[in-house]
Motif scaffolding. Structure first.
Motif, PDB file in Angstrom:
ATOM      1  N   THR A   1       4.404   0.123 -10.013  1.00  0.00           N
ATOM      2  CA  THR A   1       3.492  -0.980  -9.700  1.00  0.00           C
ATOM      3  C   THR A   1       4.181  -1.903  -8.695  1.00  0.00           C
TER       4      THR A   1
ATOM      5  N   SER B   1       0.821  -1.215   0.000  1.00  0.00           N
ATOM      6  CA  SER B   1       0.000   0.000   0.000  1.00  0.00           C
ATOM      7  C   SER B   1       0.856   1.267   0.000  1.00  0.00           C
TER       8      SER B   1
ATOM      9  N   LYS C   1       1.144   2.907  -3.355  1.00  0.00           N
ATOM     10  CA  LYS C   1      -0.090   3.327  -4.020  1.00  0.00           C
ATOM     11  C   LYS C   1      -0.026   4.820  -4.367  1.00  0.00           C
TER      12      LYS C   1
END
Length: 885
Positions: free
Chosen positions: A600, A591, A594
């Motif tokens: 990615t 996370s 993000k």
């Protein structure tokens, strides 16, 4: 838990763990598997003698009762018929205090043998310790004896010898018994012949020794007036042999010679001590309910400590390391009930009142000692791997001086004894009950924490995209430049020396690479070593702790995202896999990436495990045979044992077991991702790339042998391998390291086939080293601060070169940003370069490798040490440690 496993845990496992303990003990003592089997049989039968004596007494009472009723029953059956006859027989049974269930008393001896037979069969028919071992005329204890060959068939003789001894013993035992009992025992002898005919000769040897013991016992009982005295003589003789063998060095038992000599003295004195205790027990006039209360309070306390408190603490400390935390906890609690409740209840049932008083005192002492060892004699033993192996076992040996053990034992005996002497054992029992209640509350708190952590981990896992075999995780451009950082957790730098000796082909396979052996890590574990690796010199433990007003979690997250953020904002395609320590979690929490531009993140762990096991199949391991089945219970015994015994319980991470390891499952999870790494790589003509791949193959030794692939079961290294690597631990680690290197070169070959090798910069690095036994370091333990560092620049070709330039793993961001002009830390605005290593550097030893032991603002450090010169191998380069170890 399946019903079969539940029944096994209650009735077989407690006996198996005792038998396994004794077998390993004798095998380590004599280094002779056959002799270990003989002494195992002797020990088990000696332990069971008191129970067999009570069982024989009950059997004789039942026979005498039936004999006394026989004439009356015959008269009843002659006079009465039908329901009237049955009513009168039942009335007569009640009058005589007899019930049909009383007939089971005559079968108690047989019933007791069944769980012992199953436990011994399961252990000795599968143990690798018997394979290839000879004893007397038995060439291989791991196979049937096959003494006689008739054509292409081998005939086993040992089962017939075993049966002959069994029949002889039964003949003597049943000479005064009825025909039915004789047929029963002779029939059982034939059943064992059929069951064990094709069994390993080591198992048949064990059962033959049992029968010889039984034969000797029956002869003594029928011929001697005082068979107990003969047993005392035999026990005393064995004790004298043990004492002489241990102290003289005849038995090669190294540091345990005094322990075994102590056991010998205890055996020698045991008969005399027992007589004194039984005489003293007669004088104890307290109400018997108080003795019962003390006994059951003690076993209840032990049950909660071993079955709830300790396993709950372990799991709560690192929930992510357990695939099924509640199953571990439930299984360990059931094992604790079986071992600390059911077995003591069985012993209690066979004991008379005076013996029960002694048992109550004994278990009261054991419970007190467990509390002292758990709470007063707890210690930090450094890093313990996911395989429950303590890296530096000398920390176990040196944790407490020997006098502390003697003092703890003395206190644990004296205090309960005082309560008994002043006739206040009821108060002692009440104190144990109160302690048990407090431990139960602590266990519930741990379980609440476990449940909360499981929910958090589920949220993290559910929010993370998971790669599958058809998804390309790592892009490679064929037009521009690729930067690939491979982070191999716990890969030791100097291990390359041995790897190159054992695998000379690595020189050519690591085409264009430079190895930097003189490389430093700033921490000896991941939480202190990784931030600088990923973020540079701004994130050494010393620099992080200077920022006292910021949360440690935020600073670590910042370090882990420096390169992805920098490259992503520069237009690179960035891919990150299985990041560790994000949000100070051992599980990969992606996370934190993000919302980052062009970044990615995915998790690979376990994606290829099934494929790997299909390509390299092995027989599936049953849960009850696995390392994980009872490891938390064994660890609990470690915690409640005297410190002097803990090294032996742990013993190189084997935990006093014979033939089980959990390294395979963990090894496959990590190794499969590394082995099939090329399947996650894809070539295109897109923008430049940064790929960061995390893998823990080198963190989980123990599953690898000379095949350089993970294999199930406990691996035994032969003398040649130990000589080549220096020790068993070194062999275990080096096979793991070389397996990783072999997989890495497999991936390198695939990059060449994809034509992206020459335009790729590859950095293979680790966060820290490990406790490798080597003489290359003049300072003990500094191997943990020597990470692997291999670097290949774009266009580089040729055999592996070795540079003795001083490097640190904090140089990785500088190496990775070589194409940037003046790379700047996107968070701090500081330049990313290697200038900081020119000054004095400080390494840190954390109090724990567990993230939860650190923060909220700073690391919890045990001590620090400064590097004054740039040769990490020289003791002269290092200042003294500062702080307490």
């Amino acid at each position: 838990m399946p019903l079969s496993d539940l029944l096994y845990t209650f009735f077989i496992w407690p006996i198996r763990i005792i038998i396994e303990f004794l077998f390993v003990l004798f095998n380590r003592t004599f280094y002779d598997a056959g002799l270990a089997v003989v002494f195992l049989s002797l020990a088990v039968n000696t332990i069971l003698l008191p129970i067999y004596a009570v069982a024989d007494k009950w059997q004789q009472e039942e026979r005498n009762l039936q004999k006394g009723m026989k004439k009356k029953l015959t008269d009843i059956k002659a006079v009465f018929k039908g329901d009237e006859r049955q009513m009168i027989i039942n009335a007569y049974y009640r009058q005589m205090g007899y019930s049909p269930l009383s007939a089971l008393k005559s079968s108690i001896g047989l019933l007791l043998q069944i769980p012992f037979f199953i436990a011994a069969y399961q252990l000795l028919s599968h143990t690798p310790s018997l394979a290839g071992e000879s004893f007397w005329v038995l060439k291989n204890l791991g196979n049937p004896d096959g003494f006689i060959h008739a054509g292409n068939r081998a005939i086993n003789i040992m089962p017939f010898i075993m049966t002959a001894v069994n029949i002889a013993s039964a003949f003597i035992y049943t000479k005064d018994l009825g025909r039915r009992e004789k047929i029963q025992l002779f029939g059982i002898s034939l059943v064992f012949l059929v069951l064990l005919y094709n069994s390993p000769s080591g198992l048949v040897l064990y059962w033959t020794c049992n029968n010889i013991f039984s034969l000797g016992k029956n002869i003594a009982a029928s011929k001697l007036k005082h068979p107990g005295r003969m047993l005392q003589i035999v026990t005393s003789a064995f004790a004298i042999i043990l004492i002489i063998g241990a102290l003289s060095g005849i038995f090669d038992i190294d540091r345990y010679r005094f322990l075994f000599a102590g056991i010998g003295f205890a055996l020698f004195l045991a008969p005399f001590a027992w007589k004194l205790l039984t005489r003293y027990a007669v004088t104890l006039k307290s109400p018997f309910t108080e003795w019962r209360l003390l006994y059951f309070s003690s076993i209840a306390l032990l049950c909660l400590i071993l079955g709830a408190l300790i396993p709950g603490q372990v799991i709560a400390g690192s929930v992510s390391d357990f695939s099924a935390p509640w199953q571990f906890l439930l299984r360990t609690f059931i094992q604790s009930i079986a071992f600390t409740v059911l077995i003591p209840l069985l012993v209690w049932a066979f004991a008379n009142r005076d013996v029960r008083k002694i048992l109550a005192i004994g278990f009261g002492i054991i419970a007190f000692l467990a509390l002292v060892c758990l709470f007063a004699l707890s210690s930090s033993y450094g890093v313990m791997t996911n395989s429950f192996k303590i890296e530096d076992t000398q920390l176990i040996v040196k944790a407490f001086p020997f006098w502390v053990n003697l003092a703890a034992a003395a206190v644990s005996i004296i205090i309960p004894a005082v309560f008994v002497l002043i006739k206040k054992q009821k108060i002692l029992a009440s104190l144990y009950n109160a302690t048990a209640l407090a431990i139960l509350v602590m266990a519930i708190i741990n379980m609440a924490g476990i449940n909360r952590e499981i929910r958090e981990l589920e949220k993290i896992r559910n929010s993370a995209p998971v790669a599958n075999e058809s998804v390309s995780v790592f892009p490679f451009t064929s037009k521009g430049t690729n930067t690939f950082v491979m982070f191999l957790d716990r890969a030791l730098g100097i291990a390359m020396h041995t790897a190159l000796e054992q695998m000379p082909e690595l020189n050519a396979k690591l085409d264009g690479f430079t190895w930097y052996p003189n490389t430093l890590s700033f921490g000896h574990c991941t939480i202190t070593g990784l931030p600088a690796l990923m973020g540079g010199y701004d994130y050494t433990p010393e620099k992080i702790d200077l920022r006292k007003d910021e949360l440690l979690k935020d600073k670590i997250n910042e370090s882990l995202t420096v390169l992805p953020k920098l490259f992503g904002e520069a237009g690179y395609r960035v891919s990150v896999s299985d990041p560790t320590m994000t949000n100070m979690q051992l599980i990969s929490d992606i996370s934190v990436f993000k919302g980052m531009k062009n970044v990615t993140a995915q998790n690979l762990d376990g994606r290829f495990s099934k494929r790997f096991m299909e390509e390299f199949p092995h027989e599936a391991e049953q849960l009850i045979d696995s390392f994980d089945f009872d490891i938390l219970f064994r660890y609990g015994l470690f915690r409640v044992a005297l410190p002097a015994l803990r090294y032996g319980i742990h013993y190189k991470g084997i935990w006093w077991r014979d033939g089980a390891s959990n390294a395979y499952g963990r090894g496959v999870t990590e190794y499969a991702s590394l082995y099939y790494l090329s399947d996650f790589c894809a070539v295109d003509e897109g923008p430049d790339t940064l790929n960061i791949f995390t893998n823990e193959t080198t963190h989980e030794p123990g599953a690898y042998d000379s095949s350089l692939l993970p294999v199930p079961g406990l691996i035994h290294y032969d003398e040649v391998e130990i000589a080549a690597f220096g020790s068993e631990d070194n062999a275990s680690y080096m096979y793991t390291f070389m397996s990783a290197m072999k997989a890495v070169t497999r991936w390198i070959d695939s990059l060449k086939e994809m034509a992206v090798y020459d335009n790729s910069r590859i950095i293979i690095v680790s966060d820290h080293g490990n406790g490798f036994d080597t003489d290359l370091f003049e300072g003990s333990g500094m191997e943990a601060y020597n990470p692997l560092l291999l670097v290949k620049q774009p266009g580089a070709r040729g055999s592996l070169s070795i540079s003795h330039e001083f490097m640190t793993n904090a140089d990785v961001p500088s190496l990775a940003t070589a194409d940037f002009k003046g790379a700047i830390n996107p968070y701090l605005g500081t330049p990313i370069n290697m200038a900081s290593k020119s000054g004095t550097l400080t390494v840190a030893q954390a109090v724990s490798s567990q993230p939860r032991r650190h923060g909220p603002y700073q690391f919890s450090l045990a001590r620090t040490r400064k590097l004054l010169e740039k040769d990490i191998f020289s003791a002269l380069s290092w200042a003294d440690w500062q702080g307490n170890k």
